[in-house]
Design a protein around this motif. Structure first.
Motif, short mmCIF file in Angstrom:
data_model
loop_
_atom_site.label_atom_id
_atom_site.label_comp_id
_atom_site.label_asym_id
_atom_site.label_seq_id
_atom_site.Cartn_x
_atom_site.Cartn_y
_atom_site.Cartn_z
N SER A 41 33.67 41.91 53.09
CA SER A 41 34.00 40.89 52.06
C SER A 41 35.25 40.16 52.28
O SER A 41 36.24 40.74 52.99
N ALA B 232 36.49 37.88 49.77
CA ALA B 232 36.86 37.25 48.38
C ALA B 232 38.32 37.32 48.35
O ALA B 232 38.72 36.48 47.25
N ASN C 293 27.90 35.69 44.34
CA ASN C 293 29.18 35.04 43.93
C ASN C 293 30.04 36.27 43.17
O ASN C 293 29.26 37.12 42.52
N VAL C 294 31.18 36.08 42.85
CA VAL C 294 32.04 36.93 41.96
C VAL C 294 31.00 36.80 40.55
O VAL C 294 30.58 35.78 40.30
N ARG D 134 36.15 34.33 36.27
CA ARG D 134 36.83 34.40 37.94
C ARG D 134 36.11 33.38 38.41
O ARG D 134 36.87 32.74 39.30
N TYR D 135 34.90 33.24 38.34
CA TYR D 135 34.06 32.09 39.17
C TYR D 135 34.51 30.73 38.72
O TYR D 135 35.08 29.90 39.59
N GLU E 115 31.62 36.49 46.47
CA GLU E 115 32.29 37.83 46.30
C GLU E 115 31.95 38.68 47.85
O GLU E 115 32.96 39.34 48.41
#
Length: 399
Positions: A2, A4, A307-308, A313-314, A326
């Motif tokens: 990750s 992110a 994706n998150v 948050r996105y 993510e």
């Protein structure tokens, strides 16, 4: 793997970690657009969806602005030389957005990437969100396929599933869709709901076939942990779905749908010839696709990312010019092989025998002797009995 936590800006930092995303290819490209809004959450649903109260402070315009930003980011990552073969708006309830809003997203995809001639463009919909005028606007915006969540024609079954439309609403919307000119209408059904009888399921199939859908999906009810349905079963309010009863319902669906001219082309999907869901086939054949929206998964050139999950948050990441990813993985050869066997055995076209290893080919003798698979030419196909035991057949075949 990750990263992110260090999203990096557009376009100074790479949106994705592999230059292979721009490699020349003739593979089709599909697009999925996630609309995570639902008026209420159905009791069996564990999808990444949110009710308005859960997204207080975020409206549809705010959310779709983030989707448009991700479309622009995708163009920077992929380039714009690959036209899109299929588009699928899913959710959630995509039709909680207005037809004009959905049309603007589709127009952005068309302007940014282009659509191949005859591209399949689908939106899912809950029946209560549509009327004839909205259908006409969707069709005029370029949508040519409608996937309706009917689930059942039995009011008691709908209540157990926490569905909030009347049994006849999906049927009426399907009729309107045909009347305004939609060439493809699909109905989604669920079987195996606690308390559903074989007669009730037969009535649901009869009702669905009565509006002449070009496509029909029938999924067995899965009790997912953390859902309201799972809690009701755990507290003894409802019984667990019965696997033998589900098998009987599946066999009834196969008999009735095939008699009506809809052929099974994937375990849970039937269609009139030429009306198979090309978008779903892209997944089962491991083509390339980009998923826009929170929690959406993508797959391009053997790289998979997601994706998150939360819409706020996105949107915040995209608003900052940061990537919404993510995590990601590079799919290695053993994983690719396992996924091909798992997915391609599900479809009527079957799996090339040559995809199996030597030991896996030797293991074919067992399901062949039990009538669970056939080998026609150079491809392995599940039989009807094999479809009922598909997971076990795949597990027993794989090294």
């Amino acid at each position: 793997m990750s990263d992110a936590a260090a999203p990096g800006p557009f376009p100074g930092g790479h949106l994705f970690p592999h230059e292979e995303l721009r490699a020349p290819t003739t593979r089709p490209l599909s697009v999925y657009v996630h609309i995570p809004f639902c008026a209420v959450r159905c009791g069996y649903c564990d999808f990444n969806t949110y009710t308005p109260s859960q997204l207080a402070g975020m409206n549809m315009d705010d959310y779709l602005a983030a989707v448009h930003a991700e479309i622009a980011a995708a163009a920077r990552a992929l380039g714009t030389g690959r036209a899109v073969s299929t588009v699928f708006f899913g959710g959630g309830t995509p039709t909680m957005a207005t037809p004009a809003q959905l049309g603007e997203v589709l127009a952005d995809l068309r302007d940014t990437f282009g659509l191949v001639p005859g591209a399949e463009v689908t939106t899912e919909a809950n029946p209560e969100t549509l009327d004839r005028a909205r259908l006409e606007t969707l069709l005029g915006s370029g949508f040519n396929r409608l996937s309706l969540g009917m689930q059942s024609a039995d009011e008691q079954v709908l209540a157990r599933l926490d569905r909030h439309h009347t049994p006849g609403r999906a049927l009426q919307v399907a009729r309107w869709a045909h009347e305004v000119g939609f060439p493809d209408v699909s109905l989604d059904l669920i079987y195996g709901t606690p308390g559903e009888s074989l007669d009730s399921w037969r009535a649901t199939l009869d009702a669905a076939l009565g509006v002449a859908p070009e496509h029909l999906s029938a999924y067995s009810l899965i009790v997912e942990e953390g859902t309201a349905l799972a809690r009701r079963i755990r507290h003894g309010e409802l019984a667990m779905p019965d696997e033998d009863a589900e098998a009987d319902e599946y066999l009834l669906a196969e008999r009735m749908l095939s008699t009506a001219g809809l052929a099974n082309y994937e375990i849970s999907n039937w269609a009139l010839p030429g009306h198979e869901a090309r978008h779903n086939l892209a997944y089962w054949r491991s083509d390339d696709w980009w998923g826009f929206g929170p929690g959406a998964h993508s797959h391009v050139h053997g790289v998979r990312w997601w994706n998150v999950r939360h819409p706020r948050r996105y949107a915040a990441l995209l608003g900052e010019g940061a990537r919404p990813r993510e995590d990601f993985e590079v799919i290695d050869a053993p994983t690719r092989h396992e996924e091909r066997v798992l997915l391609e055995l599900r479809i009527a076209d079957g799996l090339p025998v040559g995809e199996l290893t030597g030991t896996e080919r030797a293991r074919l003798a067992e399901p062949l002797s039990r009538g669970l698979v056939t080998v026609v030419g150079d491809r392995v196909h599940l039989t009807l009995q094999g479809r009922l035991l598909a997971d076990a057949v795949t597990r027993d075949l794989l090294d």
